[in-house]
Design a protein around this motif. Structure first.
Motif, mmCIF file in Angstrom:
data_model
loop_
_atom_site.group_PDB
_atom_site.id
_atom_site.type_symbol
_atom_site.label_atom_id
_atom_site.label_comp_id
_atom_site.label_asym_id
_atom_site.label_seq_id
_atom_site.Cartn_x
_atom_site.Cartn_y
_atom_site.Cartn_z
ATOM 1 N N ASN A 155 8.419 7.101 6.473
ATOM 2 C CA ASN A 155 7.053 7.406 6.898
ATOM 3 C C ASN A 155 6.486 8.590 6.105
ATOM 4 O OD1 ASN A 155 4.760 7.094 8.754
ATOM 5 N ND2 ASN A 155 5.421 9.081 9.559
ATOM 6 N N TYR A 156 7.317 9.610 5.885
ATOM 7 C CA TYR A 156 6.882 10.755 5.100
ATOM 8 C C TYR A 156 6.569 10.335 3.672
ATOM 9 C CZ TYR A 156 7.043 15.148 2.534
ATOM 10 O OH TYR A 156 6.757 16.200 1.704
ATOM 11 N N GLN A 157 7.428 9.459 3.100
ATOM 12 C CA GLN A 157 7.196 8.988 1.737
ATOM 13 C C GLN A 157 5.906 8.184 1.653
ATOM 14 O OE1 GLN A 157 9.036 9.813 -0.917
ATOM 15 N NE2 GLN A 157 7.562 8.745 -2.231
ATOM 16 N N LEU A 158 5.674 7.347 2.667
ATOM 17 C CA LEU A 158 4.436 6.554 2.689
ATOM 18 C C LEU A 158 3.206 7.455 2.800
ATOM 19 C CD1 LEU A 158 5.491 3.557 4.975
ATOM 20 C CD2 LEU A 158 5.137 3.521 2.497
ATOM 21 N N LEU A 159 3.309 8.468 3.672
ATOM 22 C CA LEU A 159 2.196 9.411 3.797
ATOM 23 C C LEU A 159 1.949 10.143 2.485
ATOM 24 C CD1 LEU A 159 2.897 10.963 7.323
ATOM 25 C CD2 LEU A 159 1.105 9.317 6.720
ATOM 26 N N HIS A 160 3.040 10.538 1.808
ATOM 27 C CA HIS A 160 2.915 11.223 0.516
ATOM 28 C C HIS A 160 2.292 10.305 -0.523
ATOM 29 C CE1 HIS A 160 3.839 14.010 -2.693
ATOM 30 N NE2 HIS A 160 4.463 13.039 -3.352
ATOM 31 N N ASP A 161 2.772 9.056 -0.579
ATOM 32 C CA ASP A 161 2.203 8.092 -1.537
ATOM 33 C C ASP A 161 0.730 7.824 -1.229
ATOM 34 O OD1 ASP A 161 4.695 7.978 -2.642
ATOM 35 O OD2 ASP A 161 5.259 6.078 -1.694
ATOM 36 N N ASN A 162 0.410 7.720 0.064
ATOM 37 C CA ASN A 162 -0.984 7.472 0.454
ATOM 38 C C ASN A 162 -1.879 8.632 0.038
ATOM 39 O OD1 ASN A 162 -3.063 5.976 1.878
ATOM 40 N ND2 ASN A 162 -2.946 7.568 3.432
ATOM 41 N N GLU A 163 -1.383 9.853 0.194
ATOM 42 C CA GLU A 163 -2.167 11.021 -0.206
ATOM 43 C C GLU A 163 -2.376 11.045 -1.722
ATOM 44 O OE1 GLU A 163 -4.442 14.278 0.698
ATOM 45 O OE2 GLU A 163 -3.424 12.885 2.069
ATOM 46 N N GLN A 164 -1.335 10.671 -2.470
ATOM 47 C CA GLN A 164 -1.473 10.610 -3.925
ATOM 48 C C GLN A 164 -2.480 9.539 -4.337
ATOM 49 O OE1 GLN A 164 2.496 10.115 -5.545
ATOM 50 N NE2 GLN A 164 2.707 12.318 -5.834
ATOM 51 N N LEU A 165 -2.415 8.383 -3.662
ATOM 52 C CA LEU A 165 -3.377 7.325 -3.969
ATOM 53 C C LEU A 165 -4.800 7.770 -3.671
ATOM 54 C CD1 LEU A 165 -1.476 4.160 -2.655
ATOM 55 C CD2 LEU A 165 -1.906 4.794 -5.033
ATOM 56 N N LYS A 166 -4.992 8.497 -2.560
ATOM 57 C CA LYS A 166 -6.321 9.013 -2.233
ATOM 58 C C LYS A 166 -6.815 9.973 -3.312
ATOM 59 C CE LYS A 166 -6.132 8.641 2.826
ATOM 60 N NZ LYS A 166 -6.152 9.404 4.112
ATOM 61 N N ASN A 167 -5.905 10.847 -3.775
ATOM 62 C CA ASN A 167 -6.296 11.794 -4.827
ATOM 63 C C ASN A 167 -6.645 11.068 -6.122
ATOM 64 O OD1 ASN A 167 -5.832 13.930 -3.082
ATOM 65 N ND2 ASN A 167 -3.719 14.223 -3.753
ATOM 66 N N ARG A 168 -5.836 10.050 -6.462
ATOM 67 C CA ARG A 168 -6.129 9.284 -7.674
ATOM 68 C C ARG A 168 -7.454 8.538 -7.549
ATOM 69 N NH1 ARG A 168 -0.175 6.521 -8.825
ATOM 70 N NH2 ARG A 168 0.929 8.479 -9.315
ATOM 71 N N LEU A 169 -7.682 7.974 -6.353
ATOM 72 C CA LEU A 169 -8.935 7.259 -6.119
ATOM 73 C C LEU A 169 -10.129 8.201 -6.228
ATOM 74 C CD1 LEU A 169 -10.367 4.642 -5.344
ATOM 75 C CD2 LEU A 169 -10.031 5.238 -2.946
ATOM 76 N N ALA A 170 -10.006 9.397 -5.639
ATOM 77 C CA ALA A 170 -11.095 10.372 -5.718
ATOM 78 C C ALA A 170 -11.327 10.805 -7.160
ATOM 79 C CB ALA A 170 -10.769 11.585 -4.843
ATOM 80 N N SER A 171 -10.234 10.998 -7.917
ATOM 81 C CA SER A 171 -10.373 11.380 -9.323
ATOM 82 C C SER A 171 -11.028 10.270 -10.135
ATOM 83 C CB SER A 171 -8.999 11.728 -9.899
ATOM 84 O OG SER A 171 -9.092 12.053 -11.266
ATOM 85 N N ALA A 172 -10.587 9.009 -9.880
ATOM 86 C CA ALA A 172 -11.177 7.879 -10.597
ATOM 87 C C ALA A 172 -12.656 7.722 -10.251
ATOM 88 C CB ALA A 172 -10.413 6.596 -10.262
ATOM 89 N N GLU A 173 -13.013 7.941 -8.976
ATOM 90 C CA GLU A 173 -14.417 7.836 -8.562
ATOM 91 C C GLU A 173 -15.255 8.927 -9.219
ATOM 92 O OE1 GLU A 173 -17.702 6.248 -6.561
ATOM 93 O OE2 GLU A 173 -15.686 5.470 -6.955
ATOM 94 N N ALA A 174 -14.695 10.140 -9.316
ATOM 95 C CA ALA A 174 -15.417 11.233 -9.973
ATOM 96 C C ALA A 174 -15.615 10.932 -11.458
ATOM 97 C CB ALA A 174 -14.657 12.554 -9.788
#
Length: 235
Positions: free
Chosen positions: A65-84
């Motif tokens: 669960n911690y790994q999934l949360l960490h991966d999800n946070e990284q995906l959110k950051n990548r998505l925000a960076s790609a959107e910017a």
């Protein structure tokens, strides 16, 4: 050996008393005591193993669960960076499009001027004086005229004359338009070409669809005559 086994198998009597009164009596062979202890130990071991396995599963689930949360946070950051980055590229593209559009608008008059100069050079191969181009249009209640004259050949070195502007009335003969300073003709003097511009107030309650331009030399002799449609180029 047989006597020993019989001793273990010989039942022992037990009784349960409460306040001096025997409530229940039962008998069990001595062999049941170690068997019960062994079973109890096995049961404790089984429960301990189950708890250990459960704790391991919970720990693995927590790590997952911690790994999934960490991966999800990284995906959110990548998505925000790609959107910017996408928004930045879109803004840069819009700026380039605006710059290109502005440059195209700036090029249009240059192209027109270049085309006019090319036409002047081509027309100068012919002899005589000519009206190369003319346009007229309404600007509110005022009439705006643009005339381009060209002199062909090298002789005479310089020419001069006038341009008359006639407007056909709905009924009757055309009327000669009065220009600035009470003049009724545009004067020109040129060696190669001349650009004549004139804006005048329209004094009549009617408006023509066309004008007649008459090109005269310095002896007031007519050289050529053209028709100019208002809002368009000449015939």
């Amino acid at each position: 050996m047989k006597a020993w086994l019989q001793a273990w198998l010989k039942p022992c009597r037990f009784s349960i008393e409460a306040h001096g009164n025997i409530k229940r009596q039962f008998s069990l062979p001595p062999l049941w005591l170690p068997a019960g202890i062994i079973c109890l130990c096995l049961l404790v071991a089984l429960i301990t193993w189950q708890v250990t396995v459960s704790d391991g599963k919970v720990e693995r689930l927590e790590r997952r669960n911690y790994q999934l949360l960490h991966d999800n946070e990284q995906l959110k950051n990548r998505l925000a960076s790609a959107e910017a980055e996408r928004m930045l590229r879109d803004e840069q593209l819009k700026q380039q499009q605006r710059l290109l559009s502005r440059q195209e608008q700036e090029i249009i008059p240059l192209r027109k001027r270049l085309s006019l100069l090319e036409s002047i050079l081509l027309k100068r191969r012919d002899k005589g004086t000519h009206i190369l181009a003319a346009s007229a249009g309404w600007k509110g209640k005022r009439l705006q005229l643009n005339i381009v004259l060209v002199k062909g050949g090298n002789y005479p070195r310089e020419v001069e004359g006038t341009v008359e502007i006639l407007a056909p009335r709905p009924e009757g003969a055309p009327v000669r338009l009065q220009l600035a300073n009470n003049r009724d003709r545009l004067k020109y003097r040129m060696k190669t070409h001349a650009l004549l511009e004139q804006t005048l107030d329209w004094p009549y309650d009617w408006r023509p669809d066309q004008l007649f331009l008459i090109l005269n030399d310095h002896h007031d002799r007519e050289i050529e005559r053209i028709t100019v449609w208002l809002g368009g180029n000449h015939d």
